[in-house]
Design an enzyme around this catalytic site. Structure first.
Site, PDB file in Angstrom:
ATOM      1  N   ARG A  57       0.870  -1.175   0.000  1.00 41.21           N
ATOM      2  CA  ARG A  57       0.000   0.000   0.000  1.00 41.21           C
ATOM      3  C   ARG A  57       0.907   1.225   0.000  1.00 41.21           C
ATOM      4  O   ARG A  57       2.079   1.146   0.374  1.00 41.21           O
ATOM      5  CB  ARG A  57      -0.867   0.013   1.252  1.00 41.21           C
ATOM      6  CG  ARG A  57      -1.892  -1.095   1.301  1.00 41.21           C
ATOM      7  CD  ARG A  57      -2.687  -1.019   2.610  1.00 41.21           C
ATOM      8  NE  ARG A  57      -3.726  -2.014   2.651  1.00 41.21           N
ATOM      9  CZ  ARG A  57      -3.586  -3.231   3.166  1.00 41.21           C
ATOM     10  NH1 ARG A  57      -2.432  -3.603   3.685  1.00 41.21           N
ATOM     11  NH2 ARG A  57      -4.594  -4.083   3.174  1.00 41.21           N
ATOM     12  N   LYS A 111      -3.400  -1.142   8.280  1.00 45.06           N
ATOM     13  CA  LYS A 111      -4.786  -1.614   8.320  1.00 45.06           C
ATOM     14  C   LYS A 111      -4.896  -2.970   9.011  1.00 45.06           C
ATOM     15  O   LYS A 111      -5.656  -3.844   8.584  1.00 45.06           O
ATOM     16  CB  LYS A 111      -5.376  -1.673   6.905  1.00 45.06           C
ATOM     17  CG  LYS A 111      -5.510  -0.310   6.246  1.00 45.06           C
ATOM     18  CD  LYS A 111      -6.077  -0.403   4.858  1.00 45.06           C
ATOM     19  CE  LYS A 111      -7.539  -0.722   4.915  1.00 45.06           C
ATOM     20  NZ  LYS A 111      -8.187  -0.690   3.579  1.00 45.06           N
ATOM     21  N   HIS A 116      -2.816   2.156  -5.824  1.00 41.22           N
ATOM     22  CA  HIS A 116      -3.398   0.929  -5.267  1.00 41.22           C
ATOM     23  C   HIS A 116      -3.691  -0.110  -6.357  1.00 41.22           C
ATOM     24  O   HIS A 116      -3.788  -1.307  -6.068  1.00 41.22           O
ATOM     25  CB  HIS A 116      -4.664   1.251  -4.471  1.00 41.22           C
ATOM     26  CG  HIS A 116      -5.022   0.193  -3.489  1.00 41.22           C
ATOM     27  ND1 HIS A 116      -4.333  -0.005  -2.307  1.00 41.22           N
ATOM     28  CD2 HIS A 116      -5.980  -0.761  -3.508  1.00 41.22           C
ATOM     29  CE1 HIS A 116      -4.849  -1.019  -1.650  1.00 41.22           C
ATOM     30  NE2 HIS A 116      -5.855  -1.500  -2.362  1.00 41.22           N
ATOM     31  N   ARG A 122      -1.086  -2.785  -6.278  1.00 34.73           N
ATOM     32  CA  ARG A 122      -1.313  -3.830  -5.271  1.00 34.73           C
ATOM     33  C   ARG A 122      -2.313  -4.860  -5.797  1.00 34.73           C
ATOM     34  O   ARG A 122      -2.098  -6.067  -5.680  1.00 34.73           O
ATOM     35  CB  ARG A 122      -1.810  -3.191  -3.973  1.00 34.73           C
ATOM     36  CG  ARG A 122      -2.127  -4.188  -2.871  1.00 34.73           C
ATOM     37  CD  ARG A 122      -2.434  -3.453  -1.569  1.00 34.73           C
ATOM     38  NE  ARG A 122      -3.076  -4.296  -0.593  1.00 34.73           N
ATOM     39  CZ  ARG A 122      -2.452  -5.159   0.200  1.00 34.73           C
ATOM     40  NH1 ARG A 122      -1.143  -5.297   0.122  1.00 34.73           N
ATOM     41  NH2 ARG A 122      -3.120  -5.879   1.085  1.00 34.73           N
ATOM     42  N   HIS A 160      -3.339  -9.969   4.046  1.00 37.31           N
ATOM     43  CA  HIS A 160      -4.760  -9.900   4.362  1.00 37.31           C
ATOM     44  C   HIS A 160      -5.066 -10.726   5.602  1.00 37.31           C
ATOM     45  O   HIS A 160      -4.711 -11.896   5.667  1.00 37.31           O
ATOM     46  CB  HIS A 160      -5.608 -10.443   3.214  1.00 37.31           C
ATOM     47  CG  HIS A 160      -5.617  -9.594   1.991  1.00 37.31           C
ATOM     48  ND1 HIS A 160      -5.879 -10.107   0.740  1.00 37.31           N
ATOM     49  CD2 HIS A 160      -5.429  -8.265   1.820  1.00 37.31           C
ATOM     50  CE1 HIS A 160      -5.851  -9.126  -0.147  1.00 37.31           C
ATOM     51  NE2 HIS A 160      -5.561  -8.000   0.486  1.00 37.31           N
ATOM     52  N   TYR A 205      -9.204 -12.074  -6.207  1.00 36.67           N
ATOM     53  CA  TYR A 205      -8.171 -12.292  -7.214  1.00 36.67           C
ATOM     54  C   TYR A 205      -8.296 -13.663  -7.865  1.00 36.67           C
ATOM     55  O   TYR A 205      -8.077 -13.818  -9.053  1.00 36.67           O
ATOM     56  CB  TYR A 205      -6.781 -12.128  -6.597  1.00 36.67           C
ATOM     57  CG  TYR A 205      -6.601 -10.784  -5.943  1.00 36.67           C
ATOM     58  CD1 TYR A 205      -6.705  -9.606  -6.676  1.00 36.67           C
ATOM     59  CD2 TYR A 205      -6.338 -10.683  -4.589  1.00 36.67           C
ATOM     60  CE1 TYR A 205      -6.561  -8.377  -6.079  1.00 36.67           C
ATOM     61  CE2 TYR A 205      -6.189  -9.444  -3.981  1.00 36.67           C
ATOM     62  CZ  TYR A 205      -6.304  -8.297  -4.724  1.00 36.67           C
ATOM     63  OH  TYR A 205      -6.166  -7.075  -4.138  1.00 36.67           O
TER      64      TYR A 205
END
Length: 146
Positions: free
Chosen positions: A8, A33, A97, A100, A123, A132
């Site tokens: 990010r 995050k 982004h 990413r 994640h 994805y």
């Protein structure tokens, strides 16, 4: 670095030299995050580029530094990526982004399993990774032997 490691903007802005293990050829990725941190391998081209960057700009603890030797501002990084898209002649507005997301789609299309992609991108929740693999063109290849 953003694309290769699925970073990010905040993560690339805060990259510090102490996160590089030159002997092991790795980079420790601190996720934002509430993401899961991980250690990624660095490849020869990246290592050469990072060593050159460190030689050329040794005065800051940040890998990508401003003229005041602090971290690059998010807007600066976003502007660099946006300008690269313009110079490449792309007919859409490029956002940092997107790189990413490109990482996730690239890995999924190479047949990398969802859990590995989840870990690589940091994640916490697999639901963020599944997008994805849902569109991966290779997901049904090899189901049958003939």
């Amino acid at each position: 670095m953003i694309y290769r490691h699925g970073l990010r903007v905040a993560e690339v802005a805060s990259l510090r030299w102490e996160q590089i293990d030159w002997n092991g050829g790795t980079i420790y990725v601190k996720r934002v995050k509430k993401g899961t941190p991980s250690t990624h391998p660095l490849y020869s081209g990246e290592i050469r580029s990072l060593r050159k960057l460190q030689r050329d700009y040794p005065a800051s603890p940040y890998i990508f530094q401003s003229s005041r030797r602090g971290p690059l501002a998010y807007d600066t990084i976003a502007g660099i990526v946006e300008r690269a898209g313009e110079l490449a002649g792309l007919h859409l507005r490029v956002h940092a982004h997107m790189l990413r997301h490109g990482t996730g789609y690239y890995l999924a299309n190479r047949g990398i399993d969802t859990r590995t992609i989840q870990s690589y991108l940091g994640h916490k929740n697999i639901q963020h990774t599944v997008r994805y693999t849902e569109l991966a063109s290779t997901k049904f290849q090899g189901l049958w032997d003939d």
